[in-house]
Design an enzyme around this catalytic site. Structure first.
Site, mmCIF file in Angstrom:
data_model
loop_
_atom_site.group_PDB
_atom_site.id
_atom_site.type_symbol
_atom_site.label_atom_id
_atom_site.label_comp_id
_atom_site.label_asym_id
_atom_site.label_seq_id
_atom_site.Cartn_x
_atom_site.Cartn_y
_atom_site.Cartn_z
ATOM 1 N N GLY A 67 2.160 5.673 4.425
ATOM 2 C CA GLY A 67 1.241 6.339 5.337
ATOM 3 C C GLY A 67 -0.109 5.683 5.460
ATOM 4 C CB THR A 68 -1.895 3.009 3.679
ATOM 5 O OG1 THR A 68 -0.728 2.275 3.331
ATOM 6 C CG2 THR A 68 -2.313 3.873 2.514
ATOM 7 N N GLY B 241 0.844 -1.195 0.000
ATOM 8 C CA GLY B 241 0.000 0.000 0.000
ATOM 9 C C GLY B 241 0.874 1.237 0.000
ATOM 10 C CG HIS C 290 -13.540 28.175 -12.018
ATOM 11 N ND1 HIS C 290 -13.508 27.359 -13.116
ATOM 12 C CD2 HIS C 290 -12.265 28.623 -11.851
ATOM 13 C CE1 HIS C 290 -12.264 27.327 -13.600
ATOM 14 N NE2 HIS C 290 -11.492 28.098 -12.849
ATOM 15 C CD GLU D 120 -10.301 31.224 -8.915
ATOM 16 O OE1 GLU D 120 -11.013 30.198 -8.992
ATOM 17 O OE2 GLU D 120 -9.132 31.253 -9.325
ATOM 18 C CB THR E 215 4.834 0.844 10.265
ATOM 19 O OG1 THR E 215 5.486 1.047 9.023
ATOM 20 C CG2 THR E 215 5.846 0.547 11.346
HETATM 21 P P1 ADP Z 1 3.211 2.978 6.402
HETATM 22 O O1 ADP Z 1 4.025 2.007 7.192
HETATM 23 O O2 ADP Z 1 2.130 2.346 5.600
HETATM 24 O O3 ADP Z 1 4.008 3.957 5.600
HETATM 25 P P2 ADP Z 1 2.600 3.990 8.996
HETATM 26 O O4 ADP Z 1 2.055 2.810 9.679
HETATM 27 O O5 ADP Z 1 4.023 4.324 9.272
HETATM 28 O O6 ADP Z 1 2.400 3.880 7.430
HETATM 29 O O7 ADP Z 1 1.654 5.226 9.287
HETATM 30 C C1 ADP Z 1 2.162 6.426 9.794
HETATM 31 C C2 ADP Z 1 1.262 6.954 10.866
HETATM 32 O O8 ADP Z 1 0.030 7.371 10.321
HETATM 33 C C3 ADP Z 1 0.894 5.908 11.887
HETATM 34 O O9 ADP Z 1 1.867 5.828 12.873
HETATM 35 C C4 ADP Z 1 -0.411 6.442 12.420
HETATM 36 O O10 ADP Z 1 -0.173 7.436 13.358
HETATM 37 C C5 ADP Z 1 -1.038 7.078 11.197
HETATM 38 N N1 ADP Z 1 -1.960 6.155 10.529
HETATM 39 C C6 ADP Z 1 -1.850 5.654 9.278
HETATM 40 N N2 ADP Z 1 -2.893 4.875 8.978
HETATM 41 C C7 ADP Z 1 -3.690 4.852 10.062
HETATM 42 C C8 ADP Z 1 -4.937 4.214 10.382
HETATM 43 N N3 ADP Z 1 -5.561 3.419 9.512
HETATM 44 N N4 ADP Z 1 -5.460 4.423 11.613
HETATM 45 C C9 ADP Z 1 -4.834 5.207 12.495
HETATM 46 N N5 ADP Z 1 -3.675 5.830 12.254
HETATM 47 C C10 ADP Z 1 -3.096 5.680 11.056
HETATM 48 ZN ZN ZN Z 2 -9.418 28.383 -12.969
#
Ligand code: ADP
Ligand code: ZN
Length: 636
Positions: A221-222, A218, A442, A439, A225
């Site tokens: 930030g999803t 994925g 739009h 704007e 970890t």
């Molecule tokens: P990845 O490993 O996929 O890059 P991380 O697990 O490091 O992403 O996510 C970074 C931070 O973003 C997490 O430590 C958490 O604080 C937040 N975060 C990301 N996804 C979620 C989620 N589904 N629910 C709650 N917090 C999330």
């Molecule tokens: Zn425009």
């Protein structure tokens, strides 16, 4: 598949055949001494810092791991117990933090003079803590040797700061599935792993083959970890983390040694989770034959050997994370290795709402904040982005002397993340005026199609990022598809900015400011015509199979003749949209002028204010009712 024994031999031969650098050896010895002394000093420094804890009775502040890295110089003392850290800031404030046991952090902190204590007394995981100085020593040697190899003696200092950290381990995480929001189906899928770790014997007695490796894929930030940690937390087992990038670029053979080391550690502490982030850094397809690739190949082979090597019932689950599954060597995905794959999508609207709810609990939010609207307006945001958004909003609130986060703070943070920070740019009055009409164009045409397009959220002439102003729409729900009428309406809305410039300033005064509108409209038209089969002239042929909405690709399946037809059709659609927008604006010149005037006066108008100006108070109710549908987009 290659024979395991051969792989072993090959790896060992490779290492032995490499000429060891004498200077590196010398350096390594030196480093051992240096670090041993260093570790001793850390420890004692930390103890002497401890009484400080008693001096400030207020509640400790909670710092994030990134706070710690960023504010290393503000941190006076730190006591580490597993993944928990406590200590005192330079100003005497107490803090607590959840950390990753991370040499980069330790290096940063020690550099800035923080007194670090590793608390072995309470840690459940005593062996790690006991071996921490030893591990650190090893890591520092790796760094030093790498630095030496790269930059000579002068590079050593730099290498301490610049090298990728090797995250060795954390304790049993306190993170559980409760800390992961909005991705319930993924949690469901992974709860089996938790059950296996908890009830190993049940599976063993049944003779069930349990997974050894789980691949989480994925976008960054999803929460990959986070999920891996949560699995360990749920199962109440230790969590070891390393990153694929730690294994590459080290002197030849050390990647292999490192893999052995982490697996040994995992075996000694099974059942446990061994997490390898950025696994694509090791696990890339084996193809080329450069020096670096050879080394990586050996590291990958070692990883395969280790994964094949431990018995099924050991209770080690290896979790790999990547956002590039397509790059992985297929050998990694075979049964008995990473044979479980879980794809973590960007959260949908309800997922975003759940994540926002989770983090909103941790901050003070004013009653004018509507988190559902925020979830609507954050299409494409990852969990990490959403967390960051609330954090940005909190910072904005503090900067403005508020003690709670208001809707304004949220709006500012969201715009900053999507469009970039506000620009303080000196604009000529005539340029500002032109932007206001652009704007207003739009905004007005948006209202003409309010029944089939996304409700208008706001219009502004405050410059941000590369945009001089913008009109934002807020989807009602996540977009799955668009009707032909919707596509046509969106094209008109997109080109209405340029139409307004022409109508109110003359066709020789038009500007380049419509650049991104035109780009967006062209992408949408091209997609509709070549991919989505919305054009009668072209028909249901998939001429351009690349991507979804608006992703430009080559006309790979088209004859020259078709390509020409496509070009003409795109032009016809855009021309039609342009004249449609012009028609609406010409018919309602007075109202558009009023809208532009208000924008000049107030800089930003909310959707409601815009509807009021255009429809008046009475008509607004009906207008609101007709406002329905989705898709987040911004017209600049
Ligand atoms: P990845 O490993 O996929 O890059 P991380 O697990 O490091 O992403 O996510 C970074 C931070 O973003 C997490 O430590 C958490 O604080 C937040 N975060 C990301 N996804 C979620 C989620 N589904 N629910 C709650 N917090 C999330
Ligand atoms: Zn425009």
């Amino acid at each position: 598949m290659k024979n395991l024994k051969d792989l072993h031999k090959k790896n060992n031969n490779q290492i032995n055949s490499k000429k060891r650098d004498r200077a590196s050896m010398f350096l390594a010895l030196f480093a051992v001494l240096f670090i041993a002394v260093g570790a001793f000093v850390f420890k004692n420094g930390g103890v002497s810092g401890t009484p400080m804890l008693g001096t400030n009775p207020s509640r400790p502040v909670e710092l994030s791991f990134s706070d710690i890295l960023r504010r290393a110089s503000d941190i006076k003392t730190m006591t580490i117990n597993g993944d928990h850290a406590t200590g005192v800031l330079a100003d005497g404030t107490k803090y607590t933090a959840t950390i990753t046991y991370d040499p980069e952090m330790l290096a940063k902190l020690s550099e800035s003079g923080t007194a670090i204590t590793i608390d072995t007394s309470k840690t459940w995981f005593e062996s790690i803590a006991t071996f921490a100085p030893l591990l650190l020593t090893l890591l520092f040697i790796f760094w030093l040797v790498r630095g030496f190899r790269r930059g000579g003696a002068g590079g050593i200092g730099r290498s301490l700061i610049n090298q990728n950290p090797t995250k060795i381990a954390t304790g049993k995480p306190k993170t559980t599935f409760k800390d992961v929001a909005g991705i319930d189906s993924e949690k469901q899928e992974l709860s089996e792993i938790v059950d296996f770790l908890k009830n190993k014997d049940k599976y063993k007695n049944l003779g069930a083959r349990v997974p050894r490796g789980v691949l989480l894929s994925g976008l960054p930030g999803t929460g990959k970890t986070l999920l891996a940690r949560a699995i360990a937390g749920e199962a109440d087992v230790p969590f070891f983390a390393a990153s694929g990038s730690d294994f590459s670029g080290i002197i030849v053979g050390l990647g292999v040694a490192k893999i052995k080391e982490i697996f040994d550690m995992a075996k000694r502490n099974a059942p446990c989770i061994l997490f390898i982030d950025e696994i694509d850094a090791i696990g890339q397809k084996r193809s080329t034959h450069s020096y670096n690739d050879q080394d990586r190949e050996q590291t990958l082979n070692q990883l395969l050997i280790e994964m094949d090597g431990f018995a099924n019932d050991t209770g080690i689950i290896v979790i790999g994370a990547t956002n590039r599954v397509d790059m992985l060597d297929p050998a990694l995905l075979r049964p008995g290795r990473f044979d479980r794959q879980v794809y973590i999508e960007l959260p949908d609207m309800s997922g975003r709402r759940e994540i926002l709810d989770l983090y909103a609990k941790k901050v003070k939010i004013a009653s004018d904040v509507n988190l559902q609207d925020l979830a609507r307006g954050t299409t494409g945001f990852s969990g990490a982005d959403l967390e960051n958004l609330l954090n940005e909003a909190a910072l904005h609130a503090v900067r403005n002397g508020r003690n709670e986060i208001t809707a304004d703070d949220i709006e500012e943070a969201r715009d900053k993340i999507i469009m970039g920070p506000r620009k303080i740019r000196k604009m000529r009055p005539e340029d500002i005026k032109l932007t206001a009409y652009h704007e207003a164009g739009h905004a007005f045409v948006s209202l003409m199609y309010a029944d089939i397009t996304d409700p208008i959220h706001k219009a502004t002439i405050i410059p941000r990022g590369r945009a001089l102003g913008m009109v934002q729409h807020l989807p009602i729900d996540d977009k799955v598809s668009m009707t032909l009428a919707e596509v046509r309406a969106n094209l008109s809305i997109a080109l209405a900015g340029r139409s307004a410039e022409e109508i109110f300033f003359g066709s020789d005064k038009i500007t380049t400011g419509a650049e991104s509108d035109i780009a967006m409209a062209t992408r949408l038209a091209r997609y509709s015509i070549t991919t989505a089969g919305l054009s009668k002239k072209i028909g249901l042929a998939a001429i351009n199979q690349v991507g979804t909405f608006g992703v430009r690709g080559a006309l790979e399946n088209a004859s020259e003749k078709t390509a020409e037809l496509v070009d003409n059709e795109i032009k016809a659609w855009l021309d039609a949209a342009h004249s449609d927008a012009t028609k609406h604006l010409v018919k309602n010149k007075k109202t558009v002028e009023k809208l532009a005037d208000e924008l000049l006066k107030r800089e930003t108008l909310t959707g409601e204010e815009i509807r009021e100006i255009v429809f008046g108070k009475t008509k607004q109710k009906t207008a609101k009712k007709t406002v329905k549908k989705d898709a987040s987009k911004t017209k600049k």
